[in-house]
Design an enzyme around this catalytic site. Structure first.
Site, PDB file in Angstrom:
ATOM      1  N   THR A  56     -34.856  82.675  17.390  1.00 44.92           N
ATOM      2  CA  THR A  56     -34.061  82.024  18.432  1.00 44.92           C
ATOM      3  C   THR A  56     -34.860  81.954  19.715  1.00 44.92           C
ATOM      4  O   THR A  56     -35.661  80.885  19.522  1.00 44.92           O
ATOM      5  CB  THR A  56     -32.884  83.004  18.895  1.00 44.92           C
ATOM      6  OG1 THR A  56     -33.029  84.241  19.250  1.00 44.92           O
ATOM      7  CG2 THR A  56     -31.619  82.882  17.833  1.00 44.92           C
ATOM      8  N   LYS A  70     -36.249  89.340  14.168  1.00 50.19           N
ATOM      9  CA  LYS A  70     -35.931  88.541  15.014  1.00 50.19           C
ATOM     10  C   LYS A  70     -35.613  89.610  16.244  1.00 50.19           C
ATOM     11  O   LYS A  70     -34.980  90.211  16.234  1.00 50.19           O
ATOM     12  CB  LYS A  70     -35.119  87.375  15.023  1.00 50.19           C
ATOM     13  CG  LYS A  70     -33.639  87.740  15.082  1.00 50.19           C
ATOM     14  CD  LYS A  70     -32.458  86.553  15.318  1.00 50.19           C
ATOM     15  CE  LYS A  70     -32.759  86.214  16.649  1.00 50.19           C
ATOM     16  NZ  LYS A  70     -32.062  87.013  17.859  1.00 50.19           N
ATOM     17  N   THR A 101     -29.938  89.326  20.329  1.00 48.50           N
ATOM     18  CA  THR A 101     -29.588  89.817  18.889  1.00 48.50           C
ATOM     19  C   THR A 101     -30.804  90.532  18.188  1.00 48.50           C
ATOM     20  O   THR A 101     -31.995  89.688  18.038  1.00 48.50           O
ATOM     21  CB  THR A 101     -28.862  88.769  17.881  1.00 48.50           C
ATOM     22  OG1 THR A 101     -27.489  88.574  18.414  1.00 48.50           O
ATOM     23  CG2 THR A 101     -29.061  89.302  16.514  1.00 48.50           C
ATOM     24  N   GLU A 132     -37.303  88.800  26.345  1.00 50.27           N
ATOM     25  CA  GLU A 132     -37.129  87.873  27.065  1.00 50.27           C
ATOM     26  C   GLU A 132     -38.016  87.792  28.367  1.00 50.27           C
ATOM     27  O   GLU A 132     -37.628  88.691  29.259  1.00 50.27           O
ATOM     28  CB  GLU A 132     -35.696  87.446  27.424  1.00 50.27           C
ATOM     29  CG  GLU A 132     -34.902  86.882  26.063  1.00 50.27           C
ATOM     30  CD  GLU A 132     -33.652  86.802  25.963  1.00 50.27           C
ATOM     31  OE1 GLU A 132     -33.135  86.068  25.361  1.00 50.27           O
ATOM     32  OE2 GLU A 132     -33.070  87.539  26.838  1.00 50.27           O
ATOM     33  N   ASN A 163     -31.923  83.326  30.493  1.00 49.34           N
ATOM     34  CA  ASN A 163     -30.468  83.380  30.638  1.00 49.34           C
ATOM     35  C   ASN A 163     -29.345  83.068  31.340  1.00 49.34           C
ATOM     36  O   ASN A 163     -28.510  83.041  31.416  1.00 49.34           O
ATOM     37  CB  ASN A 163     -30.215  85.231  30.593  1.00 49.34           C
ATOM     38  CG  ASN A 163     -31.113  85.938  29.325  1.00 49.34           C
ATOM     39  OD1 ASN A 163     -30.716  85.285  28.094  1.00 49.34           O
ATOM     40  ND2 ASN A 163     -31.919  86.577  29.707  1.00 49.34           N
TER      41      ASN A 163
END
Lengths: 403, 403
Positions: free
Chosen positions: A153, A179, A190, A276, A398
């Site tokens: 993703t 992932k 996730t 992230e 985010n």
């Protein structure tokens, strides 16, 4: 990160007996978003699932399907989590399994379904249907790297690891792809991980090894503490390597679980490094706890503290935040026994500042990974966790409005 | 935020019987950093302290001093938390109390000591000594606003609230000042709150009212979940207003606790609005829980989720993150009963997406405060919490290397 396991493109089809493929089904705005992994024959399989009480439809369906301990195929889509989708979501996940079963020639309950992406939006079943047909037509031993790409993703790179180990007089292979804690469009972080092996292992041994391996790897990373609705780790064992059956001898058992743990740990390291917005990675070790559960809880509280994570980001050897985090972890302890180390620098002793060299502590924050070690003096249990820093990048990824 | 309580400069000396002063003692690089609050006579006092197991020296000493339920003075310094400072820190906190006692003419155990700032660094006692002497010489009824300024760290503005309530046939006053979840230099987020009243209240009634008020205000805000080593809320009751004794009649009791709660809640609102990097404020309400503790736990998990907080920052009505957060809260619940509202928009029903208008949901994210409401369908208990968003500003404030 570990011995014996190494990054390897196409790792998931490195073990014998598996084929894979990926296609751009149009679930995401662009790029490959549907992966198919198929074993030549139905084979022992095991999985661990998210502990979140809000479980996505594919988690519910895959758990049902794996009750018997066997599987033939795994289908993964990115771009849509099929979570919080109610009865329709469950029907769509079951239909996805049925479509794969038809396409590859197996039973629906031999198909594991995994999804990642936006929550609360139904699966676009026409795209899934066409995607599965296209992927099934392309399955090959060379499809592993494509599959690893298609499950991503907001990950910035694929995560593929392979290992070999001795299974009796033969060598057996393990492959893994994952992932990470990335968002899509953007949505839920996730973690999906898939493993294959050509060792001969029964369902029970497979489950035990997977639980052991994940407990000591993928369950020891945290990016933001937000456990997903879709997390899943799955393993299929083809037995195509021809080695002796794992579990027949105690040594084989340990070699297999060791290699699987190494593989999972290497993937875990890749995930946290690609967290992230991550610019730094840290390992938090807690020693001298009364129980392992205490040690893990303290390690996790430190690793998820926004103040600790921003200090890591700034390269600030601000051990007071570590002390404060462990103090609020909920674990019974006497802070007057706590020692804290940053790298090799002993910064706090018996809960109070030591007379350490500030430049040495600052240098410890420039190591990779940054090593935080806490000694509690309460007992002999230990725990550890890997985490990353909290940066502008995390906020950027985010905070964006969903497109 | 609430009825009856309003922002008021100099609030802490609004009740009769108190004087205050502040000085720049040089503990911080610049600005006022030492505040003194003195009652005309020893008076009933009560406090609540941080639940962090790593408790700063002033917390330990102030708890000892307040055992008897009386106090005469409160001294607060910014710039140094006197936390993780070992035996020397305790001696310094006791010495600070002794210096205040000498300066204002009371016993050391009648002095409450509070500190906020860098952890692991000893108090600069020469500066404290000179600062206390200078502050004691300036004490006045007009010193409240100066005191409110001196206790701040990275707060962008002082927080002062006053209220009046009926105590029998007279009106009694309450004043409060607080510093919020700000960092210094930068270090631990700390919440300090001080209250005065000229009502006549005994130590026991005072403690009960403070616990009730704080439980429904300051304990219901979260900026980053990092409970400090130095948190403290203190109240002194001078009785100088001449009203009847609180607790003599049930109505007085309720009026006092109500006004104190209003005051504390107004301060709580100011704190969360001035949270580090905050650009938006949200109220999370949880209804239909089995117990209040369940409701509070879920509200807190949602309010502290980095994914929820970044979605708030981006104005993204991403309710899937709310569902995922409550699913991982550790509370037993059936997500298929969960309803979620953003403002007045019902976005999820029975754990799945509703067919709502996306622009209406987006508009709900532009309200101030943003209102998140979750209905569990498990029971009748409720809980709520206020939080703020997670922005670049938070990262900037907390990632800086300590100067």
């Amino acid at each position: 990160v570990s011995q014996g396991a190494a990054a390897r493109p196409g790792a998931i089809t490195f073990p014998l007996g598996f084929r894979a493929a990926a296609v751009a089904a149009g679930i995401k705005p662009r790029g490959p978003d549907l992966a198919l992994l198929v074993a030549d024959r139905p084979c022992p399989a095991a999985a661990v699932f998210t502990t979140n009480r809000a479980q996505a439809a594919p988690v519910v369906v895959s758990r049902e399907h794996l009750q018997g301990g066997y599987a033939r195929a795994v289908v993964v889509n990115a771009g849509c989590a099929n979570a919080a989708t109610g009865p329709r979501g469950l029907a769509d996940a079951r239909e996805t399994a049925r479509l794969v079963a038809e396409a590859v020639g197996c039973r629906p309950w031999e198909v594991v379904v995994a999804s990642t992406g936006v929550i609360g939006v139904p699966l676009p079943m026409e795209k899934i249907r066409a995607g599965i047909a296209a992927a099934a037509a392309r399955l090959s031993r060379e499809g592993g790297a494509d599959a690893a790409q298609a499950i991503l993703t907001t990950d910035t790179r694929p995560k593929e690891v392979a290992a070999e180990f001795a299974a009796g007089d033969r060598s057996a292979r393990i492959g893994g792809m994952a992932k990470g804690a990335g968002m899509i469009a953007p949505n839920m972080a996730t973690l999906l991980a898939f493993f294959t092996t050509d060792a001969t292992v029964g369902p029970h041994g497979l489950r035990r090894a997977l639980q052991g391996a994940v407990g000591d790897s993928l369950n020891r990373i945290t990016v933001d503490g937000d456990t997903s609705t879709n997390d899943m780790a799955v393993i299929l064992a083809s037995g195509a390597g021809g080695g002796s059956t794992i579990g027949d001898a105690a040594t084989d058992d340990a070699a297999f679980e060791g290699a699987l743990t190494d593989t999972a740990r290497a993937l875990a390291g890749m995930i946290v490094r690609d967290g992230e917005g991550a610019t730094r990675v840290a390992e938090v070790r807690v020693e001298g706890a009364r129980t392992e559960s205490d040690a893990d809880r303290i390690a996790r509280t430190i690793a998820e503290s926004p103040l600790v994570k921003t200090a890591l980001h700034g390269g600030d050897p601000n051990w007071g935040r570590i002390l404060a985090a462990l103090g609020r972890s909920g674990v019974e302890l006497d802070v007057h026994r706590v020692d804290i180390f940053l790298g090799d620098v002993w910064v706090a002793e018996s809960g109070a500042a030591r007379d350490y060299e500030e430049p040495a502590a600052a240098a410890a924050l420039r190591e990779d990974p940054i090593r935080i070690r806490v000694r509690l003096g309460e007992g002999r249990a230990r725990g550890w966790i890997w985490t990353c820093d909290l940066s502008h990048g995390y906020v950027d990824i985010n905070a964006h409005y969903r497109s």
